[in-house]
Design an enzyme around this catalytic site. Sequence first.
Site, short mmCIF file in Angstrom:
data_model
loop_
_atom_site.label_atom_id
_atom_site.label_comp_id
_atom_site.label_asym_id
_atom_site.label_seq_id
_atom_site.Cartn_x
_atom_site.Cartn_y
_atom_site.Cartn_z
N ASN A 8 0.87 -1.18 0.00
CA ASN A 8 0.00 0.00 0.00
C ASN A 8 0.91 1.23 0.00
OD1 ASN A 8 -1.38 2.28 1.10
ND2 ASN A 8 -3.03 0.94 1.75
N HIS A 11 1.23 6.07 1.88
CA HIS A 11 2.07 6.94 2.71
C HIS A 11 3.25 7.54 1.96
CE1 HIS A 11 -0.53 6.63 6.01
NE2 HIS A 11 -0.47 5.31 6.00
N HIS A 44 -5.46 3.75 -1.60
CA HIS A 44 -6.77 4.16 -1.10
C HIS A 44 -7.05 5.58 -1.60
CE1 HIS A 44 -9.50 4.56 2.74
NE2 HIS A 44 -10.11 4.90 1.63
N ARG A 46 -9.10 8.36 -1.10
CA ARG A 46 -10.06 8.81 -0.09
C ARG A 46 -10.95 9.91 -0.64
NH1 ARG A 46 -9.92 8.18 5.42
NH2 ARG A 46 -8.54 6.54 6.10
N ARG A 50 -6.82 13.09 0.73
CA ARG A 50 -5.80 13.61 1.65
C ARG A 50 -4.39 13.18 1.29
NH1 ARG A 50 -6.85 10.20 7.16
NH2 ARG A 50 -8.86 11.23 7.00
N GLU A 74 -8.51 0.66 -2.89
CA GLU A 74 -9.33 0.70 -1.67
C GLU A 74 -10.25 1.89 -1.79
OE1 GLU A 74 -7.27 1.04 2.00
OE2 GLU A 74 -6.05 -0.69 1.59
N GLU A 155 -10.76 -9.20 3.37
CA GLU A 155 -9.47 -8.84 3.93
C GLU A 155 -9.69 -8.65 5.43
OE1 GLU A 155 -7.38 -5.48 2.22
OE2 GLU A 155 -6.12 -5.31 4.01
N GLY A 196 -1.50 -2.42 9.93
CA GLY A 196 -0.61 -2.30 11.08
C GLY A 196 0.49 -3.35 11.14
N HIS A 218 2.25 1.25 5.84
CA HIS A 218 2.96 2.16 6.73
C HIS A 218 4.29 1.58 7.23
CE1 HIS A 218 3.54 4.42 10.60
NE2 HIS A 218 3.26 5.42 9.77
N1 PXP Z 1 -5.61 -2.88 4.29
C1 PXP Z 1 -6.54 -1.90 4.35
C2 PXP Z 1 -7.93 -2.21 3.95
C3 PXP Z 1 -6.19 -0.59 4.75
O1 PXP Z 1 -7.12 0.37 4.80
C4 PXP Z 1 -4.84 -0.33 5.08
C5 PXP Z 1 -4.43 1.05 5.48
O2 PXP Z 1 -4.64 1.95 4.46
C6 PXP Z 1 -3.90 -1.38 4.97
C7 PXP Z 1 -4.32 -2.65 4.61
C8 PXP Z 1 -2.45 -1.18 5.25
O3 PXP Z 1 -2.26 -0.82 6.58
P1 PXP Z 1 -0.82 -0.33 7.03
O4 PXP Z 1 -0.54 0.94 6.29
O5 PXP Z 1 -1.00 -0.12 8.50
O6 PXP Z 1 0.14 -1.41 6.70
#
Ligand code: PXP
Length: 243
Positions: A8, A11, A44, A46, A50, A74, A155, A196, A218
């Site tokens: 993802n 970030h 994602h 949004r 953002r 997402e 998921e 996370g 992240h």
């Molecule tokens: N899966 C989904 C559905 C999420 O919304 C996120 C965060 O955007 C993640 C996975 C990835 O989470 P992280 O950035 O904490 O690894």
Amino acid sequence: MTVRLHVNIDHVATLRRLRDTRYPDLVTAARTCLGAGARGITMHLREDRRHVTDADVDAVRKVVADSGAVFNLEMALTEEMVSIASRLRPDVATLVPERREERTTEGGLDVALGERAVTAAAARLASAGIRVSLFVNPDFAQIEAAARTGARTVELHTGEYCGATDGAEKARELARLAAAAQRAGALGLEVAAGHGLYYDDVGPVAAITEVVELNIGHGIVCRAVEVGLEKAVREMVAAMGPR
Ligand code: PXP
């Protein structure tokens, strides 16, 4: 069989947004992730834009398609997002809950509560050739509702597992994830997981038999700072040049 990693890259866009700079470049980030062994890219878009923008998803979607990897969008369950997805045609659309005041996606989608709306959106997305995934807490009621919507994947939200601070709680949360994955598998759903996850707690989740994909953002972007800082400083020293 190895579990697929989908990175993802939201970030990377968050860092760009901090100063509204032209860097870091999301297409480069996506290419780097795929070159390093990721099997897909997740973003994602949004409602408040953002971090990731509409132009970002268009550009990244193209490079991911060219490389034969999976592009996972997402999105919130809104008319705007369903239309964008129908035009963009990601390989996968993951429906997530979205609240403007949250820092990140804080919980799973309440599919049990919104089953009719989710079923309708899943049908529209599926008719555009998009595989639908639902981001849910590892609860049987949510998984059973998800199976009735026509979605192909769930998921599982790993946030509670990652946030557990003592060993017993961590073991309980892992068992909850494993039981949810088993239930989803028995109902014919493909199982992904994420949120996370970090290097020291990803292993036990990746080892759950039914889990075939992890979405991680992240932790990887943070680790990139740690492992990439030396090269970044060396390049800046070189860019300054001699006097
Ligand atoms: N899966 C989904 C559905 C999420 O919304 C996120 C965060 O955007 C993640 C996975 C990835 O989470 P992280 O950035 O904490 O690894």
